[in-house]
Design an enzyme around this catalytic site. Sequence first.
Site, PDB file in Angstrom:
ATOM      1  N   LYS A   1     -23.329   0.738   7.409  1.00 13.45           N
ATOM      2  CA  LYS A   1     -21.955   1.060   6.995  1.00 13.45           C
ATOM      3  C   LYS A   1     -21.689   0.621   5.552  1.00 13.45           C
ATOM      4  O   LYS A   1     -20.825   1.207   4.889  1.00 13.45           O
ATOM      5  CB  LYS A   1     -20.935   0.447   7.958  1.00 13.45           C
ATOM      6  CG  LYS A   1     -20.872  -1.074   7.911  1.00 13.45           C
ATOM      7  CD  LYS A   1     -19.570  -1.561   7.338  1.00 13.45           C
ATOM      8  CE  LYS A   1     -19.665  -2.961   6.777  1.00 13.45           C
ATOM      9  NZ  LYS A   1     -20.205  -4.015   7.578  1.00 13.45           N
TER      10      LYS A   1
ATOM     11  N   ASP B   1     -16.602  -0.508  12.600  1.00 11.92           N
ATOM     12  CA  ASP B   1     -16.860  -1.216  11.350  1.00 11.92           C
ATOM     13  C   ASP B   1     -16.945  -0.233  10.184  1.00 11.92           C
ATOM     14  O   ASP B   1     -16.484  -0.531   9.068  1.00 11.92           O
ATOM     15  CB  ASP B   1     -18.175  -1.994  11.504  1.00 11.92           C
ATOM     16  CG  ASP B   1     -18.297  -3.135  10.514  1.00 11.92           C
ATOM     17  OD1 ASP B   1     -17.340  -3.397   9.762  1.00 11.92           O
ATOM     18  OD2 ASP B   1     -19.374  -3.759  10.479  1.00 11.92           O
TER      19      ASP B   1
ATOM     20  N   THR C   1     -14.506  -0.498   6.914  1.00  6.25           N
ATOM     21  CA  THR C   1     -15.056  -0.760   5.587  1.00  6.25           C
ATOM     22  C   THR C   1     -14.772   0.385   4.622  1.00  6.25           C
ATOM     23  O   THR C   1     -14.631   0.176   3.421  1.00  6.25           O
ATOM     24  CB  THR C   1     -16.573  -0.996   5.694  1.00  6.25           C
ATOM     25  OG1 THR C   1     -16.807  -1.937   6.742  1.00  6.25           O
ATOM     26  CG2 THR C   1     -17.141  -1.549   4.414  1.00  6.25           C
TER      27      THR C   1
ATOM     28  N   VAL D   1     -22.921 -10.594  -4.081  1.00  7.60           N
ATOM     29  CA  VAL D   1     -23.717  -9.383  -3.935  1.00  7.60           C
ATOM     30  C   VAL D   1     -22.976  -8.389  -3.049  1.00  7.60           C
ATOM     31  O   VAL D   1     -22.359  -8.766  -2.061  1.00  7.60           O
ATOM     32  CB  VAL D   1     -25.054  -9.736  -3.256  1.00  7.60           C
ATOM     33  CG1 VAL D   1     -25.892  -8.485  -3.043  1.00  7.60           C
ATOM     34  CG2 VAL D   1     -25.795 -10.759  -4.078  1.00  7.60           C
TER      35      VAL D   1
END
Lengths: 332, 332
Positions: free
Chosen positions: A189, A242, A246, A277
């Site tokens: 994802k 998810d 996102t 990151v």
Amino acid sequence: MTLTCAVIGAGAWGTALADRLAHNGHAVRLWGYETDVVDAINQHHTNRFLAGITLHPAITASHEIGEVVTGAGLVVMAAPSHVTRAVAESAHPFLSSSAAVVVASKGIEQHSLALMTEVVDDVFDIGPSIALSGPSFAAEVASGQPTAVVVACADVERARFAQQAFSGQTFRVYTQDDVVGVELGGSLKNVMAVATGIAEGLGLGFNARAALITRGLVEMTRLGVALGAKASTFAGLAGMGDLVLTCTGSLSRNRTLGLEIGKGATLDEVLATRETVAEGVITARSARALAERHGVSMPIVDAVHGVLFDGRSSRETMNELMNRDLRAEQDS
Amino acid sequence: MTLTCAVIGAGAWGTALADRLAHNGHAVRLWGYETDVVDAINQHHTNRFLAGITLHPAITASHEIGEVVTGAGLVVMAAPSHVTRAVAESAHPFLSSSAAVVVASKGIEQHSLALMTEVVDDVFDIGPSIALSGPSFAAEVASGQPTAVVVACADVERARFAQQAFSGQTFRVYTQDDVVGVELGGSLKNVMAVATGIAEGLGLGFNARAALITRGLVEMTRLGVALGAKASTFAGLAGMGDLVLTCTGSLSRNRTLGLEIGKGATLDEVLATRETVAEGVITARSARALAERHGVSMPIVDAVHGVLFDGRSSRETMNELMNRDLRAEQDS
């Protein structure tokens, strides 16, 4: 049941999970890499990665991994995926062989293409760890907003153990046995979030975003099934849930990165401005390698990889994605 | 191939589809209920239901349904679902028996519990109509933003005909044979949008919204399969795609209605302030009746029905939804 818990990784997600465990009455020790983060937790019950949140005072933080892991019955791995192996190796000498290990990091190791539970199990060698995933912005979890996640383990008793440890009034935990599906959902994802961000950066609208998310889930599911996961897992919280969070919630690191690239920045330019990151960047490489190894078509992953690493134009790549031949929906 | 097209319904969606057809070079006649809307289209190429858009000048509008339907080779039904039967009956005397009929209205007829293609086929009796659905805000379609939808028909040749008629550079059309799945997806998502709005009105966050959307798709799929649809359709554009768009894009009528109710308004209070109908209100009744008839569990539909029609408290109902017993994710 009161546990002694070690949470390894004091980023937003590790800290939010530590906070849930502390609210459930467990003793919680949190390992942090940055000493200023450790000090702020101990002195002020705050963490700059979770701005505005006051943490449960029972959480103690340390930069010494031995202090955190020794004697813990529940160990939560929450470091960035690219350092998970190294962090697990440093924790290993202090680990109890009877500990249950929950893996909250989301990613695919480069070169080995191993999932995070595979990396952790390889290092710890104390039986299967438990993957925890699902639609869960850390800041909302820490502020007590209702959230539902899944815990997945080949050993259903371990999954139930983790379910009991984490469950609370505002944090619902469902069990799953499809570890590969749950972990792939959480990892892939992030690549789709980069793709969504690129589309937004180019000025595309909600219709295009919904189409991208839908086609993204199709290719995530296709790779998952090739790797032995169940298609139904991708229709659940760790897959679709998810992914939707996102790609549509407040801007995640991955979506923001895509947005800047869609507006014309290069990957190097974006990375130069960041402390943390974006997992989607690394996962774009790993996912593409996994797809090639298993002969699975993943046009959105290919597109993100092309834009990030091969110097392809965002606009041309996104136009190509949107203009594939007319065909029946169930064809690839 | 240049067609003579009749679009019945000059709301936002009918008008946007008329505009696409005109851009593809077809002759387009648009039937409108409100005379001021008809006049604005003919005189200014504008429609107050699509603010800010200049329509293709080849679209002509009329309040006389006979003028619009007579001689049309392609007829698009785009009226609100609760008037679709009456509007189809008024169009029927003028309809060519060789016309292809595309149904863009989304809903389930009360009492009969028929889908919109069933209503239209019942009245027209000229063979199967084609359902058109998918993630498509009308304003984005009309402004040429990239959009992907599906056309579904038991007769694949008819689906391909509609695909060719509507497809353009920014409007991708995929074919499908699962008419029931495509129509249910488009209808039921409006109930889920009301649920999402209620949650937002109560102050719940993105995590809760993603969980609601995920569980919503599960119960939509369950009803669909009981009615003979394919589960995979609900993972596609007309299922997940449209659900995600409506629950996360700019505020739809259904989500806005839910939002106001979540903040404490009653259904009557909200309806008193609106010119147009939120399809989700009617569909909540029909979906609940369909679920009862087929013995399918639909807790989110039940919750919306309870809040809208049975005077149940939004907060208690949403808490109950979020706090069902812990269990494995694949269980109901």
